[in-house]
Design a protein around this motif. Structure first.
Motif, PDB file in Angstrom:
ATOM      1  N   UNK A 136       0.853  -1.188   0.000  1.00 41.99           N
ATOM      2  CA  UNK A 136       0.000   0.000   0.000  1.00 41.99           C
ATOM      3  C   UNK A 136       0.889   1.238   0.000  1.00 41.99           C
ATOM      4  N   UNK A 137       0.479   2.253  -0.755  1.00 44.47           N
ATOM      5  CA  UNK A 137       1.217   3.514  -0.798  1.00 44.47           C
ATOM      6  C   UNK A 137       0.287   4.656  -0.405  1.00 44.47           C
ATOM      7  N   UNK A 138       0.820   5.580   0.395  1.00 45.08           N
ATOM      8  CA  UNK A 138       0.106   6.808   0.739  1.00 45.08           C
ATOM      9  C   UNK A 138       0.917   7.976   0.191  1.00 45.08           C
ATOM     10  N   UNK A 139       0.230   8.890  -0.498  1.00 43.50           N
ATOM     11  CA  UNK A 139       0.902  10.045  -1.067  1.00 43.50           C
ATOM     12  C   UNK A 139       0.162  11.320  -0.697  1.00 43.50           C
ATOM     13  N   UNK A 140       0.911  12.403  -0.620  1.00 42.77           N
ATOM     14  CA  UNK A 140       0.360  13.740  -0.393  1.00 42.77           C
ATOM     15  C   UNK A 140       1.275  14.724  -1.096  1.00 42.77           C
ATOM     16  N   UNK A 141       0.699  15.735  -1.722  1.00 42.10           N
ATOM     17  CA  UNK A 141       1.470  16.726  -2.468  1.00 42.10           C
ATOM     18  C   UNK A 141       2.527  17.362  -1.560  1.00 42.10           C
ATOM     19  N   UNK A 142       3.765  17.369  -2.062  1.00 37.32           N
ATOM     20  CA  UNK A 142       4.857  17.989  -1.329  1.00 37.32           C
ATOM     21  C   UNK A 142       5.510  17.096  -0.293  1.00 37.32           C
ATOM     22  N   UNK A 143       5.019  15.879  -0.146  1.00 36.23           N
ATOM     23  CA  UNK A 143       5.592  14.952   0.837  1.00 36.23           C
ATOM     24  C   UNK A 143       6.063  13.690   0.122  1.00 36.23           C
ATOM     25  N   UNK A 144       7.102  13.040   0.644  1.00 32.69           N
ATOM     26  CA  UNK A 144       7.537  11.789   0.015  1.00 32.69           C
ATOM     27  C   UNK A 144       6.482  10.701   0.224  1.00 32.69           C
ATOM     28  N   UNK A 145       6.333   9.801  -0.748  1.00 32.90           N
ATOM     29  CA  UNK A 145       5.364   8.715  -0.573  1.00 32.90           C
ATOM     30  C   UNK A 145       5.812   7.758   0.531  1.00 32.90           C
ATOM     31  N   UNK A 146       4.838   7.112   1.153  1.00 33.58           N
ATOM     32  CA  UNK A 146       5.125   6.108   2.180  1.00 33.58           C
ATOM     33  C   UNK A 146       4.492   4.795   1.743  1.00 33.58           C
ATOM     34  N   UNK A 147       5.197   3.699   1.959  1.00 30.88           N
ATOM     35  CA  UNK A 147       4.644   2.390   1.600  1.00 30.88           C
ATOM     36  C   UNK A 147       4.611   1.486   2.821  1.00 30.88           C
ATOM     37  N   UNK A 148       3.676   0.564   2.764  1.00 31.04           N
ATOM     38  CA  UNK A 148       3.490  -0.423   3.833  1.00 31.04           C
ATOM     39  C   UNK A 148       3.214  -1.762   3.191  1.00 31.04           C
ATOM     40  N   UNK A 149       3.820  -2.800   3.713  1.00 28.78           N
ATOM     41  CA  UNK A 149       3.585  -4.154   3.229  1.00 28.78           C
ATOM     42  C   UNK A 149       2.716  -4.885   4.238  1.00 28.78           C
ATOM     43  N   UNK A 150       1.556  -5.360   3.784  1.00 26.28           N
ATOM     44  CA  UNK A 150       0.637  -6.103   4.650  1.00 26.28           C
ATOM     45  C   UNK A 150       0.821  -7.585   4.371  1.00 26.28           C
ATOM     46  N   UNK A 151       1.187  -8.349   5.383  1.00 27.52           N
ATOM     47  CA  UNK A 151       1.330  -9.796   5.231  1.00 27.52           C
ATOM     48  C   UNK A 151      -0.032 -10.414   4.968  1.00 27.52           C
ATOM     49  N   UNK A 152      -0.043 -11.457   4.148  1.00 26.76           N
ATOM     50  CA  UNK A 152      -1.281 -12.142   3.787  1.00 26.76           C
ATOM     51  C   UNK A 152      -1.108 -13.630   4.094  1.00 26.76           C
ATOM     52  N   UNK A 153      -2.170 -14.256   4.585  1.00 22.46           N
ATOM     53  CA  UNK A 153      -2.130 -15.674   4.929  1.00 22.46           C
ATOM     54  C   UNK A 153      -3.390 -16.384   4.440  1.00 22.46           C
ATOM     55  N   UNK A 154      -3.311 -17.696   4.348  1.00 23.53           N
ATOM     56  CA  UNK A 154      -4.494 -18.516   4.059  1.00 23.53           C
ATOM     57  C   UNK A 154      -5.048 -19.145   5.340  1.00 23.53           C
ATOM     58  N   UNK A 155      -4.434 -18.847   6.462  1.00 23.58           N
ATOM     59  CA  UNK A 155      -4.820 -19.426   7.747  1.00 23.58           C
ATOM     60  C   UNK A 155      -6.071 -18.734   8.286  1.00 23.58           C
ATOM     61  N   UNK A 156      -7.202 -19.424   8.225  1.00 24.73           N
ATOM     62  CA  UNK A 156      -8.468 -18.849   8.680  1.00 24.73           C
ATOM     63  C   UNK A 156      -8.472 -18.574  10.187  1.00 24.73           C
TER      64      UNK A 156
END
Length: 181
Positions: A136-156
């Motif tokens: 996921x990326x978050x952006x705002x004018x005049x600011x550097x973008x920030x990214x986040x990695x969300x772990x995903x699983x098949x474990x219910x």
């Protein structure tokens, strides 16, 4: 994002329905939350760069937020924005469940129909290895973008209600142990 500390498991479940809440903060160069200057009310856009997820909604909690529901952009409120990221692939449930979900459309009446799952015909998805994370990326004018990695699983067992139930069982056992000491 999912966190054992908040009782939401350690990963987003690839079931086509699980949702991760992401906190976006507008911070200064020292990493301190900006709450008062103009940057604290910046327009923030959140998007999924990769992985089987989509932005379900963003909101800042601001009482005057006028952005339409489902928009990926909102005005930060005292430096904060929340984004809800939904799993778009069901590789955690049975093939029968996936076939049924394939007939359900998301956002009915509010745009192009999209299936709740990508490919219901896949029978044994576990043999493909672990699901890719959602970036996921978050952006705002005049600011550097920030990214986040969300772990995903098949474990219910990582679904929030199952995590909460397991937590309650552990707590009840520890209370019983204390009662007998």
């Amino acid at each position: 994002a999912p966190s054992p500390q908040t009782g939401t498991g350690s990963a987003l479940v690839a079931d086509g329905a699980d949702v991760a809440m992401v906190r976006v903060e507008v911070v200064d160069v020292a990493g301190v939350l900006v709450t008062q200057d103009n940057g604290a009310f910046a327009e923030v856009t959140v998007r999924v760069l990769s992985g089987a997820g989509r932005v379900l909604a963003v909101h800042s909690g601001g009482p005057a937020d006028i952005h339409p529901a489902g928009s990926a952009t909102t005005q930060a409120y005292h430096g904060l924005v929340r984004a809800l990221i939904r799993s778009t692939e069901d590789s955690a449930t049975s093939a029968r469940h996936r076939r049924l979900l394939h007939h359900i459309t998301l956002d009915a009446g509010r745009g192009p129909a999209a299936s709740a799952v990508r490919d219901p015909a896949l029978e044994d998805l576990a043999s493909e290895g672990p699901p890719a994370p959602i970036v996921v990326e978050a952006t705002a004018k005049g600011l550097p973008p920030a990214t986040l990695e969300i772990s995903v699983t098949r474990d219910l067992a990582q679904l929030p209600l199952k995590v909460a139930a397991a937590s309650m069982q552990r707590r009840e056992r520890s209370v019983d142990e204390v009662a007998y000491i």
